[in-house]
Design an enzyme around this catalytic site. Structure first.
Site, PDB file in Angstrom:
ATOM      1  N   TYR A   1     -49.772  12.621 -46.511  1.00 45.63           N
ATOM      2  CA  TYR A   1     -48.578  13.270 -46.204  1.00 45.63           C
ATOM      3  C   TYR A   1     -48.379  14.778 -47.280  1.00 45.63           C
ATOM      4  O   TYR A   1     -48.853  14.916 -47.380  1.00 45.63           O
ATOM      5  CB  TYR A   1     -47.006  12.288 -46.743  1.00 45.63           C
TER       6      TYR A   1
ATOM      7  N   LYS B   1     -53.612  13.763 -50.419  1.00 41.60           N
ATOM      8  CA  LYS B   1     -52.573  13.174 -51.207  1.00 41.60           C
ATOM      9  C   LYS B   1     -52.359  12.289 -49.750  1.00 41.60           C
ATOM     10  O   LYS B   1     -51.498  12.255 -48.757  1.00 41.60           O
ATOM     11  CB  LYS B   1     -51.912  14.640 -50.786  1.00 41.60           C
TER      12      LYS B   1
ATOM     13  N   GLU C   1     -52.991  13.145 -64.182  1.00 39.81           N
ATOM     14  CA  GLU C   1     -52.389  13.558 -64.299  1.00 39.81           C
ATOM     15  C   GLU C   1     -50.794  12.875 -63.942  1.00 39.81           C
ATOM     16  O   GLU C   1     -50.778  11.484 -64.983  1.00 39.81           O
ATOM     17  CB  GLU C   1     -52.439  14.235 -62.796  1.00 39.81           C
TER      18      GLU C   1
ATOM     19  N   LEU D   1     -54.351  15.485 -57.622  1.00 38.09           N
ATOM     20  CA  LEU D   1     -54.371  16.182 -56.293  1.00 38.09           C
ATOM     21  C   LEU D   1     -53.610  17.336 -57.150  1.00 38.09           C
ATOM     22  O   LEU D   1     -53.342  17.888 -58.317  1.00 38.09           O
ATOM     23  CB  LEU D   1     -53.073  15.482 -56.489  1.00 38.09           C
TER      24      LEU D   1
HETATM   25  N1  PMP Z   1     -50.057  14.687 -58.544  1.00 36.42           N
HETATM   26  C1  PMP Z   1     -50.065  13.670 -58.190  1.00 36.42           C
HETATM   27  C2  PMP Z   1     -50.513  12.214 -57.639  1.00 36.42           C
HETATM   28  C3  PMP Z   1     -48.229  13.570 -56.597  1.00 36.42           C
HETATM   29  O1  PMP Z   1     -48.179  13.128 -56.867  1.00 36.42           O
HETATM   30  C4  PMP Z   1     -47.430  14.992 -56.866  1.00 36.42           C
HETATM   31  C5  PMP Z   1     -46.285  15.085 -55.920  1.00 36.42           C
HETATM   32  N2  PMP Z   1     -47.083  14.831 -54.694  1.00 36.42           N
HETATM   33  C6  PMP Z   1     -48.441  16.108 -57.943  1.00 36.42           C
HETATM   34  C7  PMP Z   1     -49.277  16.171 -59.160  1.00 36.42           C
HETATM   35  C8  PMP Z   1     -47.454  17.456 -57.943  1.00 36.42           C
HETATM   36  O2  PMP Z   1     -47.710  17.945 -56.542  1.00 36.42           O
HETATM   37  P1  PMP Z   1     -46.918  19.496 -55.693  1.00 36.42           P
HETATM   38  O3  PMP Z   1     -46.295  20.132 -57.259  1.00 36.42           O
HETATM   39  O4  PMP Z   1     -47.440  19.274 -54.401  1.00 36.42           O
HETATM   40  O5  PMP Z   1     -45.603  18.308 -55.480  1.00 36.42           O
END
Ligand code: PMP
Length: 304
Positions: free
Chosen positions: A33, A148, A181, A206
């Site tokens: 997603y 993701k 994270e 991610l």
């Molecule tokens: N890490 C994880 C595990 C996440 O789910 C997200 C948000 N989707 C992020 C980092 C941040 O990613 P982004 O800045 O692309 O939203």
């Protein structure tokens, strides 16, 4: 106002939007997603998000259901039909519906779903002004956190633990005691000597689109940056902490496991980066150097 969802080529009333019971997203979390911010009716950093989507799909050997340009049209139309000015659009792609069997089915069309929703920007701004709490939890996720995936159970468990502790986010900690994270965000600290630290890209995190934008903004400001893992102890000793994500932008973390970080209030640098990010977002991510797929870890960093 009636909401609509995009499901496999059609815009359908939200209450009637559905996928098949044998969809592999439902059976196996066999899908990926993206979440993209909508600012004043326009998508923020859509090219980075669609590039990451394509990469996530490729890693799972799911074909792109349509071109990036066509996906963009679907997302824009979903926003328009739901009259979202400021909010989020969610795009989910699974391997599709097939008779239950672990191995990939032959020739199944991917399932594509998009939904959009408005976000209360006032609440987000109030949170950012006060700063929010975080807790730590063991990182119990799988070995491909760079994809993701819609397999979000461990993130949901961590977020629920945070909620029950009255906190906003859970920082996930690996077996070496280092923060990977947040459950749905990237984690950052500012050390006592003003170095911005966030974990480097690998399969353990991610590659956030917001992370990469904030890194770029910080570079332009001439800030000192280190992309490396940091421990919980280091975070507790830091001057500031914050998280970045599409849903939180830059959100100051003022306590970790109930212990204050810095002076217990939002940090100066976090505030500055949030303001810079908001300005960047209002420009819809324009002015960004060519996307170099910053969510791809260099090969030497691919292993944990
Ligand atoms: N890490 C994880 C595990 C996440 O789910 C997200 C948000 N989707 C992020 C980092 C941040 O990613 P982004 O800045 O692309 O939203």
């Amino acid at each position: 106002m009636s909401r609509v969802a995009y499901v496999n080529g059609r815009y359908v009333p939200y209450a009637k939007a559905a996928v098949h019971v044998e969809d592999r997203g439902f059976q196996f979390a066999d899908g990926v997603y993206e979440v993209i911010a909508v600012n004043q009716g326009r998508l923020v950093d859509s090219s980075g998000h669609l590039q990451r989507l394509e990469r996530s799909l490729a890693e799972l050997r799911i074909g792109m259901p349509m071109t990036r340009a066509a996906l963009l049209v679907v997302l824009q139309e979903t926003i328009r039909r739901n009259r979202v000015r400021n909010g989020l659009v969610y795009l989910q792609v699974t391997r599709g519906a097939a008779r239950r069997e672990f191995a990939f089915p032959a020739d199944t069309a991917p399932t594509v779903v998009a939904i959009a929703r408005a976000v209360d920007m006032g609440k987000a701004a109030a949170n950012a002004a006060k700063g929010v709490a975080a807790i730590t939890r063991p990182d119990i996720r799988w070995g491909r956190c760079d994809i993701k995936s819609v397999g979000l159970l461990s993130a949901a468990l961590a977020k629920q633990a945070a909620k029950e502790a009255g906190a906003y986010e859970a920082w996930l900690v690996d077996r070496d005691g280092k923060v990977t994270e947040g459950s749905s965000s990237n984690a950052w600290i500012v050390t006592r000597d003003n170095v911005l630290v966030t974990r480097g890209l690998s399969r353990a995190i991610l590659g956030g689109i917001t992370r990469s934008a904030v890194l770029e903004l910080a570079r332009r400001e001439g800030l000192r940056i280190e992309e490396r893992a940091f421990t919980v102890a280091e975070a507790l000793d830091a001057r500031e902490a914050f998280v970045t994500s599409t849903t939180s932008f830059v959100m100051p973390i003022v306590s970790l496991d109930g212990k204050p970080i810095g002076n217990g209030g939002p940090g100066l640098l976090a505030g500055k980066l949030r303001a810079l990010y908001e300005a960047y977002m209002t420009g819809h991510g324009a002015g960004r150097p060519e996307w170099e797929a910053p969510f791809l870890a260099p090969p030497e960093a691919q292993a944990r």
